[in-house]
Design a protein around this motif. Structure first.
Motif, PDB file in Angstrom:
ATOM      1  N   ALA A  41      -5.639   1.369   2.092  1.00 53.71           N
ATOM      2  CA  ALA A  41      -5.616   2.413   1.064  1.00 53.71           C
ATOM      3  C   ALA A  41      -6.804   3.350   1.251  1.00 53.71           C
ATOM      4  O   ALA A  41      -6.694   4.561   1.142  1.00 53.71           O
ATOM      5  CB  ALA A  41      -5.633   1.782  -0.324  1.00 53.71           C
ATOM      6  N   VAL A  51       0.858  -1.184   0.000  1.00 53.22           N
ATOM      7  CA  VAL A  51       0.000   0.000   0.000  1.00 53.22           C
ATOM      8  C   VAL A  51       0.895   1.235   0.000  1.00 53.22           C
ATOM      9  O   VAL A  51       1.880   1.277   0.732  1.00 53.22           O
ATOM     10  CB  VAL A  51      -0.874   0.044   1.275  1.00 53.22           C
ATOM     11  CG1 VAL A  51      -1.769   1.270   1.259  1.00 53.22           C
ATOM     12  CG2 VAL A  51      -1.692  -1.213   1.387  1.00 53.22           C
ATOM     13  N   ALA A  72      -5.003  -4.601   2.064  1.00 55.52           N
ATOM     14  CA  ALA A  72      -4.461  -3.542   1.219  1.00 55.52           C
ATOM     15  C   ALA A  72      -5.541  -2.532   0.883  1.00 55.52           C
ATOM     16  O   ALA A  72      -5.352  -1.319   1.016  1.00 55.52           O
ATOM     17  CB  ALA A  72      -3.877  -4.131  -0.056  1.00 55.52           C
ATOM     18  N   ARG A  73      -6.700  -3.064   0.475  1.00 52.99           N
ATOM     19  CA  ARG A  73      -7.790  -2.197   0.063  1.00 52.99           C
ATOM     20  C   ARG A  73      -8.238  -1.333   1.244  1.00 52.99           C
ATOM     21  O   ARG A  73      -8.473  -0.148   1.119  1.00 52.99           O
ATOM     22  CB  ARG A  73      -8.952  -3.034  -0.466  1.00 52.99           C
ATOM     23  CG  ARG A  73      -9.823  -2.241  -1.419  1.00 52.99           C
ATOM     24  CD  ARG A  73     -10.974  -3.039  -1.955  1.00 52.99           C
ATOM     25  NE  ARG A  73     -10.569  -4.198  -2.726  1.00 52.99           N
ATOM     26  CZ  ARG A  73     -11.136  -5.399  -2.629  1.00 52.99           C
ATOM     27  NH1 ARG A  73     -12.097  -5.610  -1.756  1.00 52.99           N
ATOM     28  NH2 ARG A  73     -10.736  -6.400  -3.379  1.00 52.99           N
ATOM     29  N   TYR A 110      -2.928   0.824  -3.901  1.00 50.79           N
ATOM     30  CA  TYR A 110      -2.192  -0.378  -3.527  1.00 50.79           C
ATOM     31  C   TYR A 110      -1.873  -1.213  -4.758  1.00 50.79           C
ATOM     32  O   TYR A 110      -2.390  -0.958  -5.845  1.00 50.79           O
ATOM     33  CB  TYR A 110      -2.976  -1.195  -2.499  1.00 50.79           C
ATOM     34  CG  TYR A 110      -4.196  -1.895  -3.061  1.00 50.79           C
ATOM     35  CD1 TYR A 110      -5.417  -1.242  -3.137  1.00 50.79           C
ATOM     36  CD2 TYR A 110      -4.118  -3.213  -3.502  1.00 50.79           C
ATOM     37  CE1 TYR A 110      -6.531  -1.869  -3.648  1.00 50.79           C
ATOM     38  CE2 TYR A 110      -5.234  -3.851  -4.013  1.00 50.79           C
ATOM     39  CZ  TYR A 110      -6.441  -3.178  -4.086  1.00 50.79           C
ATOM     40  OH  TYR A 110      -7.535  -3.801  -4.601  1.00 50.79           O
ATOM     41  N   PHE A 166       5.718   3.217   1.248  1.00 51.29           N
ATOM     42  CA  PHE A 166       4.914   2.031   0.951  1.00 51.29           C
ATOM     43  C   PHE A 166       5.186   1.002   2.029  1.00 51.29           C
ATOM     44  O   PHE A 166       6.219   1.013   2.696  1.00 51.29           O
ATOM     45  CB  PHE A 166       5.216   1.475  -0.446  1.00 51.29           C
ATOM     46  CG  PHE A 166       6.491   0.689  -0.534  1.00 51.29           C
ATOM     47  CD1 PHE A 166       6.536  -0.661  -0.154  1.00 51.29           C
ATOM     48  CD2 PHE A 166       7.650   1.276  -1.003  1.00 51.29           C
ATOM     49  CE1 PHE A 166       7.722  -1.383  -0.235  1.00 51.29           C
ATOM     50  CE2 PHE A 166       8.837   0.563  -1.090  1.00 51.29           C
ATOM     51  CZ  PHE A 166       8.865  -0.780  -0.701  1.00 51.29           C
TER      52      PHE A 166
END
Ligand code: GDP
Length: 593
Positions: free
Chosen positions: A355, A299, A351-352, A304, A342
């Motif tokens: 982000a 991310v 990740a989603r 991401y 990152f």
């Protein structure tokens, strides 16, 4: 007595008028009153951004209070300098090469890396490589190449330590120059170790001792003279003494004991990102901790990636990247920002989510402030007639856009000019850019981009200036000059003499013919005069011509009697006994420091 305690007010993105007043121990009305003075009609729940709040505190003259930006994107921005475990392993030094333009930075990197062959391999794909690695004595060294020092400033702004060592290149035949000083300041500010490469020693005019003395004057004391700065005389072009330079870099790296943990989730910084046809987002990363592998999720800011491909700076596939390694990856959904940190996460879901959180944090930080410092400046400026310089910026990659924006913001206009960034973007100048710049007195700056002919024509038709540069300093110079053009010129008035009016022969709407005696100094055509009646100024006139005994003369001096043809902007009823105080007026263009 103990030091006075400083009060710290943390602002995450923005703060309401009510909260700020409370934190400052002020009444809300006082604060609203101050805002009103600055041209802001605010309500109690209005949100102010960080910069606005600081300006207001300054204006109020409140001491002992410090504002602090609370980073709202805490999810990943923390740990820019993480504590090392005892399992940390040695890592290659990250070295930035800086110095004045033309002192040989590019040549040094080229010679060190034999870059020519690498570029040929790229096969016409314009890839903006910003980090390289080489091996010396079986050990790796990472070199960073940037569009300008400003890029580093931008990274520093993002709170990360990127460079361990700065190699300052100084040409032995040219000495310390403005960007050399900038480089020194940058290195000191970033807490990086400095090595000086005294370059071009093959040149006839090269003078190593003088260059050293020059550097010493700017605070870098050579080891040879008992100081602590290693200075290596080299010729980047003739490949002279470069091994010694690399030896010194490794020596300093050893002394610094540069280490990183590898058994942690991978982390690092985005150092470049751009779109490529067929590949989508192409992002350069510098791994600073852990090990990054293809297939992993990372991310960066509000975007991401599942790392699809990963290659080293030469374009060779790399399965795993260890700390201090620069790599180019594909797989990001959207372009991350230059300077973003990152971090590796477990899976796509994580990740989603992260982000998204970051996106919200960023939105909170910017969008929720109803009053930003730009608004404030603009409002203050309309009050005192300051000017707005509108720019639209296009760059080849996000990194250069960020650099240009950050460095433009650094131009100090003492608040006389507000920089208004209308828009920024990656890629060539487009029809839409010209459209956006029309009518607003906006300059389009292109950095390393081109302008298609039809767009150039359209811009010329609409009077939209497009200025493209490949060197950031040239762009900045242009911007600075354009801002200077906006500054009101300095008007210098110098007194030259005085006349007593003894006769008025004709008075019309915009002209007067009169005569009198010069009491002191002199008068000639082209001069101006304040018309004084009993110590009070009643108007201003311009001297069109000077006559003595009805014959045009260049000037009249003290004690001479003569006639003057005067020009006025509105009717002045000049009378006998009035005085004309003559002066010259020169208009000087002002420059920014
Ligand atoms: P940069 O702007 O700092 O990247 O400088 P460049 O690497 O582009 O070099 C500017 C000019 O100086 C080029 O014409 C180089 O060929 C020349 N140059 C660089 N290093 C040396 C050197 O060691 N000796 C000589 N004679 N010329 C050099």
């Amino acid at each position: 007595m103990a030091d006075k305690q400083e009060k710290v007010i943390q602002i995450a993105g923005s703060i309401t008028v009510d909260e700020l007043a409370n934190s400052l121990g002020l009444s809300v009305t006082t604060l609203i009153g101050q805002l009103f003075k600055e041209g802001i009609v605010a309500t109690i729940n209005q949100r102010l951004d960080y910069d606005t709040a600081s300006i207001i505190i300054d204006e109020l003259g409140i001491e002992g209070v410090r504002l602090e930006k609370k980073n709202s994107a805490t999810q990943i921005s923390e740990g820019a300098r993480r504590e090392l475990s005892d399992k940390a392993v040695e890592r290659p030094p990250v070295v930035a090469v800086m110095g004045h333009v033309d002192h040989g930075k590019t040549t040094l990197l080229d010679t060190l890396l034999n870059k020519k062959t690498v570029e040929a391999e790229a096969g016409g794909i314009t890839q903006h490589i910003s980090a390289y690695q080489l091996e010396h004595d079986g050990r790796k060294i990472t070199f960073l190449d940037t569009p300008g020092h400003e890029a580093f400033a931008a990274i520093r702004q993002h709170g990360a330590m990127l460079t361990d060592i700065v190699v300052i290149v100084v040409a032995a035949d040219d000495g310390v120059k403005p960007q050399t000083i900038e480089a020194i300041k940058f290195a000191q500010g970033a807490n990086a170790k400095i090595i000086v490469a005294i370059n071009k020693i093959d040149r006839e005019g090269a003078d190593i001792p003088r260059t050293m003395a020059d550097l010493a004057q700017h605070g870098l004391q050579p080891e040879e003279w008992g100081g602590d700065i290693t200075m290596v005389p080299i010729s980047a072009k003739m490949n002279q003494n470069l091994d010694k330079l690399l030896d010194m870099i490794l020596l300093i790296a050893d002394m610094e004991e540069l280490k990183a943990d590898v058994d942690i989730p991978a982390e690092g910084l985005v150092i470049e990102s751009h779109m490529e046809t067929g590949k989508g987002s192409v992002v350069n990363l510098l791994v600073t901790g852990g090990e990054l592998k293809t297939g992993e999720f990372i991310v960066a800011g509000s975007t991401y990636a599942k790392v699809r491909t990963m290659v080293d700076f030469k374009g060779r596939p790399k399965g795993k990247a260890t700390p201090s390694t620069p790599v180019t990856v594909t797989g990001f959904k959207e372009l991350p920002n230059f300077g973003d940190k990152f971090v590796e996460v477990a899976d796509e879901k994580a990740a989603r989510k992260m982000a998204l959180l970051n996106a919200q944090g960023a939105a909170d930080a910017t969008a929720s402030a109803n009053v930003t410092s730009t608004d404030l400046l603009r409002m203050m400026n309309t009050a005192d007639n300051s000017k707005v310089f509108n720019v639209l910026i296009k760059g080849d990659v996000l990194g250069s856009v960020t650099s240009v924006v950050d460095s433009l913001k650094m131009i100090d206009t003492k608040g006389e000019i507000t920089l208004n960034i209308v828009a920024t973007g990656v890629g060539d100048v487009t029809e839409n850019d010209v459209y956006m710049a029309t009518g607003e007195n906006t300059v389009i700056y292109g950095f390393n981009v081109t302008v298609p002919t039809n767009i150039a024509k359209m811009a010329a038709r609409d009077n939209v200036p497009i200025r493209c540069y490949k060197v950031i300093y040239e762009l900045l110079d242009d911007a600075k000059h354009s801002m200077e053009d906006l500054l009101d010129a300095e008007v210098i008035e110098e007194e030259t003499g005085e006349m007593k009016v003894e006769g008025v022969f004709r008075t019309e709407k915009t002209s007067i013919i009169a005569g009198g005696e010069v009491l002191r100094g002199k008068v000639s055509s082209g001069m101006f005069a304040h018309v004084m009646r009993n110590k009070e100024e009643i108007g201003e006139v311009e001297v069109v011509s000077v006559q003595k005994e009805k014959i045009d003369v260049p000037e009249l001096v003290e004690k001479e009697i003569g006639g003057l043809a005067l020009k006025t902007t509105h009717k002045i009823n000049l009378q006998i006994g009035d005085r004309l105080k003559f002066f010259t007026r020169t208009v000087k263009k002002r420059v920014l420091a």
